[in-house]
Design a protein around this motif. Structure first.
Motif, PDB file in Angstrom:
ATOM      1  N   ASP A 132     -29.958 -21.933 -30.128  1.00  0.00           N
ATOM      2  CA  ASP A 132     -30.348 -20.655 -30.715  1.00  0.00           C
ATOM      3  C   ASP A 132     -29.721 -19.450 -30.024  1.00  0.00           C
ATOM      4  O   ASP A 132     -29.503 -18.420 -30.656  1.00  0.00           O
ATOM      5  N   GLU A 147     -30.756 -14.315 -37.002  1.00  0.00           N
ATOM      6  CA  GLU A 147     -31.938 -15.169 -36.854  1.00  0.00           C
ATOM      7  C   GLU A 147     -33.067 -14.411 -36.163  1.00  0.00           C
ATOM      8  O   GLU A 147     -34.241 -14.565 -36.514  1.00  0.00           O
ATOM      9  N   ARG A 185     -32.251 -25.265 -40.855  1.00  0.00           N
ATOM     10  CA  ARG A 185     -32.495 -23.934 -41.399  1.00  0.00           C
ATOM     11  C   ARG A 185     -32.410 -23.908 -42.909  1.00  0.00           C
ATOM     12  O   ARG A 185     -32.549 -22.848 -43.517  1.00  0.00           O
TER      13      ARG A 185
END
Length: 513
Positions: A214, A75, A251
């Protein structure tokens, strides 16, 4: 109630857009493959390694990139392609340091000195059991650093190495969840890659559980002290796994345009929330309404094997000093769902994309017997002419204006696409920005027709392939052009390649639905 808990569970766990773990995993796997192609094209010296991972079978690819350390690196690399493409690839470094496991373990999982899968028949999660020092391997060091970042935010003091009793309690709670809610509960567990254990204190009491977001994607932590009752374990697992499910959903499509917008302080907390947290928490609390209703009506067989359910819906303590702490309100998932639904659908409705609004209204309508009146008829807008947003726009992007007339349109190169015909979607990356966009079947059709044919023929061929859409291709053309997926052909450029006689031949099989 007219709709049973079993029916609500089926709706929330099988919907191909927002509920099905298999469908969401397929979209994420497509995103991994396209992302690896983009990274390989940009980081040429690592292209062979990225290509090797990208060519793995689906299950093996997910084992690698659902690893929390490697997914965090993936990511990060993707984000840097859009803002600082000159930075080196963290993922390439992590791949070089990843052990090769012939047993099929993921990179960090392979480094555990005791291997434990908490629910092997429900999904490929693994448990952080290692007693090895973190400096024993670079991946363990990276895992420890990301854990420390999460712990500092969540109030956890230390990681706990689980004993056999703790591991058995974890598995028992997961089994209860899967039996109680065989679709939405079992499906949520599919989004968990790593289960760890931690202890600590936060502002409103002892840490019971948290998802890592995250910094450590696909990971959740539980307190061993919270595992004494299988019903509590099932509740905590469902709650945190739903956060990870939303991480995966967000996502694979644009749901919230202005995701960082601050929305104020919810009554049960003392800090402001942004719209990302509102949206994610609404998703969790709505599902928890179903969990508590299903637990209250659990059959005798479950009660005999797992004991009596805990007290009715109570999602935990409110933060001391919050507005709710003074009057005892907002202690249930229903209360919080109603508050957050108002924030998402009314107070900040302009920040949701059509798909984002569709997810919220789909969930609340499925739960209507348990949440009567949450979705007012006037709060649900008419369906747009494109069932899903054409390409998903960057955060905060304005609605695209209709493009200036052009002789025709062509796809911008190099073209990087991956079709998901079973879902009626095409994943396409814009070459100038490296942003990925999810095209629904109509936008996919328009994109396929942008091969240089003149505008009149494009319009005619679109209507031949989609006769039920009187609006035509204009909206999709504008969105595709704004996304950087197509460009106008100057006058006289039509016919850049020979246009097929039948426009349907230009569309991959399954694009229309």
């Amino acid at each position: 109630m007219q709709r049973t808990c079993a029916e609500m569970d089926r709706i929330l766990g099988t919907d191909p857009r927002f509920g099905s773990a298999d469908a969401i995993a397929a979209r994420n796997t497509a995103r991994f493959r396209v992302g690896l192609r983009l990274l390989g094209r940009h980081h040429v010296s690592h292209a062979a390694e990225f290509r090797r991972i990208e060519r793995l079978p689906d299950d093996a690819l997910r084992r690698v990139l659902y690893d929390p350390v490697l997914r965090n690196a993936f990511e990060r690399d993707l984000n840097l392609l859009t803002v600082r493409p000159e930075d080196p690839s963290t993922l390439a470094l992590m791949l070089r340091q990843s052990p090769v496991s012939e047993a099929g373990f993921g990179p960090c999982e392979a480094l555990m000195d005791v291997h434990h899968e908490p629910w092997p028949d429900l999904g490929p999660a693994w448990t952080w059991t290692s007693t090895l020092p973190e400096e024993a391997h670079p991946l363990l060091t990276a895992l420890g650093r990301r854990r420390d970042d999460v712990f500092a935010e969540m109030g956890a003091d230390r990681r706990v190495v689980p004993d056999a009793e703790t591991l058995a309690a974890l598995t028992r709670g997961a089994r209860l969840l899967a039996e109680l809610l065989p679709h939405s509960g079992a499906g949520a567990l599919r989004h968990v890659a790593l289960v760890g254990f931690a202890e600590g204190e936060e502002e409103d009491g002892s840490v019971h559980s948290f998802a890592c977001g995250d910094r450590l994607p696909s990971a959740l932590f539980l307190s061993p002290q919270a595992l004494r009752d299988p019903w509590k374990v099932a509740e905590l697992l469902f709650h945190e796994a739903l956060h990870l499910k939303m991480f995966d959903i967000m996502r694979t499509g644009a749901l919230v345009g202005d995701i960082g917008r601050m929305t104020g302080t919810p009554p049960w907390r003392v800090v402001d929330w942004n719209l990302r947290r509102v949206y994610s928490s609404l998703h969790v609390y709505g599902h928890m309404v179903l969990f508590f209703a299903a637990a209250a009506s659990a059959p005798a067989d479950l009660r005999r094997r797992y004991g009596e359910p805990l007290a009715p819906d109570s999602v935990g303590m409110v933060t001391p000093g919050s507005a709710a702490s003074a009057d005892g309100t907002y202690t249930t998932s229903e209360d919080r769902t109603r508050y957050l639904a108002h924030q998402a659908l009314e107070a900040h409705a302009d920040a949701l994309t059509p798909d984002g609004r569709a997810l919220v209204t789909w969930m609340l309508e499925a739960l209507e017997p348990l949440l009567p009146g949450v979705v007012a008829p006037e709060s649900t807008p008419p369906a747009p002419s494109l069932p899903s947003t054409a390409p998903s726009a960057p955060a905060g992007a304005a609605t695209p204006a209709e493009p200036a007339p052009a002789a025709g349109y062509r796809q911008c190169g190099p073209v990087t696409v991956l079709p998901l015909p079973e879902q009626g979607m095409l994943l396409a990356a814009a070459p100038a920005t490296n942003r990925m966009h999810w095209l629904n079947s109509r936008a996919w059709l328009v994109y396929a027709l942008c091969d240089g044919r003149d505008a009149a023929r494009l319009e005619r061929d679109y209507h031949r392939a989609a006769p039920d859409d009187p609006a035509g291709p204009a909206v999709a053309l504008a969105a595709l052009q704004q996304a950087g997926l197509i460009a106008p052909v100057p006058g006289g450029g039509a016919g850049e390649r020979h246009a097929k006689e039948d426009a349907k031949e230009a569309v991959p099989e399954g694009a229309l639905r």
